[in-house]
Motif scaffolding. Sequence first.
Motif, PDB file in Angstrom:
ATOM      1  N   VAL A   1     -65.031  36.668 -59.206  1.00 53.32           N
ATOM      2  CA  VAL A   1     -64.680  36.191 -57.866  1.00 53.32           C
ATOM      3  C   VAL A   1     -65.805  36.609 -56.926  1.00 53.32           C
ATOM      4  CG1 VAL A   1     -62.906  36.170 -56.084  1.00 53.32           C
ATOM      5  CG2 VAL A   1     -62.251  36.554 -58.470  1.00 53.32           C
ATOM      6  N   ALA A   2     -66.559  35.621 -56.421  1.00 55.72           N
ATOM      7  CA  ALA A   2     -67.749  35.897 -55.608  1.00 55.72           C
ATOM      8  C   ALA A   2     -67.474  35.620 -54.138  1.00 55.72           C
ATOM      9  CB  ALA A   2     -68.925  35.049 -56.091  1.00 55.72           C
ATOM     10  N   MET A   3     -67.818  36.582 -53.267  1.00 57.19           N
ATOM     11  CA  MET A   3     -67.656  36.456 -51.823  1.00 57.19           C
ATOM     12  C   MET A   3     -68.987  36.033 -51.199  1.00 57.19           C
ATOM     13  SD  MET A   3     -64.559  37.601 -51.811  1.00 57.19           S
ATOM     14  CE  MET A   3     -63.734  38.260 -53.252  1.00 57.19           C
ATOM     15  N   ASP A   4     -69.060  34.826 -50.693  1.00 54.29           N
ATOM     16  CA  ASP A   4     -70.276  34.317 -50.046  1.00 54.29           C
ATOM     17  C   ASP A   4     -71.498  34.401 -50.963  1.00 54.29           C
ATOM     18  OD1 ASP A   4     -68.996  33.645 -47.673  1.00 54.29           O
ATOM     19  OD2 ASP A   4     -69.348  35.605 -46.770  1.00 54.29           O
ATOM     20  N   GLY A   5     -71.282  34.420 -52.273  1.00 51.62           N
ATOM     21  CA  GLY A   5     -72.389  34.507 -53.212  1.00 51.62           C
ATOM     22  C   GLY A   5     -73.119  35.834 -53.177  1.00 51.62           C
ATOM     23  N   GLN A   6     -72.529  36.842 -52.527  1.00 46.60           N
ATOM     24  CA  GLN A   6     -73.205  38.125 -52.322  1.00 46.60           C
ATOM     25  C   GLN A   6     -72.535  39.282 -53.061  1.00 46.60           C
ATOM     26  OE1 GLN A   6     -76.097  38.310 -50.515  1.00 46.60           O
ATOM     27  NE2 GLN A   6     -75.937  36.093 -50.316  1.00 46.60           N
ATOM     28  N   ARG A   7     -71.208  39.295 -53.044  1.00 49.45           N
ATOM     29  CA  ARG A   7     -70.473  40.421 -53.630  1.00 49.45           C
ATOM     30  C   ARG A   7     -69.440  39.871 -54.617  1.00 49.45           C
ATOM     31  NH1 ARG A   7     -70.543  40.138 -48.702  1.00 49.45           N
ATOM     32  NH2 ARG A   7     -68.334  39.669 -48.504  1.00 49.45           N
ATOM     33  N   ASN A   8     -69.280  40.565 -55.733  1.00 48.94           N
ATOM     34  CA  ASN A   8     -68.401  40.082 -56.794  1.00 48.94           C
ATOM     35  C   ASN A   8     -67.256  41.048 -57.057  1.00 48.94           C
ATOM     36  OD1 ASN A   8     -70.180  37.927 -57.153  1.00 48.94           O
ATOM     37  ND2 ASN A   8     -71.296  38.955 -58.790  1.00 48.94           N
ATOM     38  N   LEU A   9     -66.103  40.454 -57.337  1.00 53.55           N
ATOM     39  CA  LEU A   9     -64.972  41.189 -57.870  1.00 53.55           C
ATOM     40  C   LEU A   9     -64.662  40.591 -59.238  1.00 53.55           C
ATOM     41  CD1 LEU A   9     -62.608  41.209 -54.737  1.00 53.55           C
ATOM     42  CD2 LEU A   9     -64.045  43.093 -55.520  1.00 53.55           C
ATOM     43  N   VAL A  10     -64.096  41.381 -60.135  1.00 53.52           N
ATOM     44  CA  VAL A  10     -63.678  40.869 -61.440  1.00 53.52           C
ATOM     45  C   VAL A  10     -62.201  41.179 -61.600  1.00 53.52           C
ATOM     46  CG1 VAL A  10     -63.980  41.030 -63.934  1.00 53.52           C
ATOM     47  CG2 VAL A  10     -65.971  41.175 -62.436  1.00 53.52           C
ATOM     48  N   THR A  11     -61.426  40.173 -61.991  1.00 53.99           N
ATOM     49  CA  THR A  11     -59.987  40.374 -62.131  1.00 53.99           C
ATOM     50  C   THR A  11     -59.656  40.946 -63.505  1.00 53.99           C
ATOM     51  OG1 THR A  11     -59.553  38.173 -63.053  1.00 53.99           O
ATOM     52  CG2 THR A  11     -59.537  38.383 -60.661  1.00 53.99           C
ATOM     53  N   CYS A  12     -58.566  41.687 -63.559  1.00 50.05           N
ATOM     54  CA  CYS A  12     -58.020  42.094 -64.837  1.00 50.05           C
ATOM     55  C   CYS A  12     -57.303  40.888 -65.449  1.00 50.05           C
ATOM     56  CB  CYS A  12     -57.028  43.246 -64.663  1.00 50.05           C
ATOM     57  SG  CYS A  12     -57.769  44.744 -63.988  1.00 50.05           S
TER      58      CYS A  12
END
Length: 204
Positions: free
Chosen positions: A148-159
């Motif tokens: 999950v990318a926020m503005d192409g700058q920061r990423n989260l990964v889901t379980c």
Amino acid sequence: IGVNRGSLGFLTTFSAEEALAQFPALLAGECRLAARSLLVCRTGPSQEDIALNDVVIKDEVNSRLVRLGVYADGEFVTDYHGDGLLVSTSTGSTAYNLSAGGPIIHPDADAIALTPICPHTLSNRSVILRGGVKLRIESRTPDSRLLVAMDGQRNLVTCAGRAIEISIAERRLTLVQKPGYQHFEVLRSKLGWSGAATGHPIRG
């Protein structure tokens, strides 16, 4: 204060030279302010981030396709099967959303756009939802993890098995613009709109 250091720069009202030259006037209040919506995205407890333009959802392994189930205020919307899904603000409608074939939305519109990325079902097209909607997005692939990318700058990964929740954030971004700023003038300039007919004229 948005300063254009790239190419299109829909958000960046000023060039670097203009920002330097006009900074004293801006400090004196000779500008207009625009409030822009932000997206808040949650992928789990204490996993939350903010995006101005968009949230992009793909498989953690970039080459894999994803199947995503989307719910709006608890109501099932559809399953998207393709390279991913874009959730964009009105501001972000002229960013990745536009490149992916999504609609241009006026920045003052209280709306969220859902745009599939390279969908396998050709009838899957962008959907525009009201700004107050609460979105829940689930992976339909067992044991998969989503990037999950926020503005192409920061990423989260889901379980695996955990849903993604997206909505309009309570706070907004205040953007400084030139006193004579006009949104459609920017669109005409950046996108090369002329209104002139091209090719052969259509005859009735």
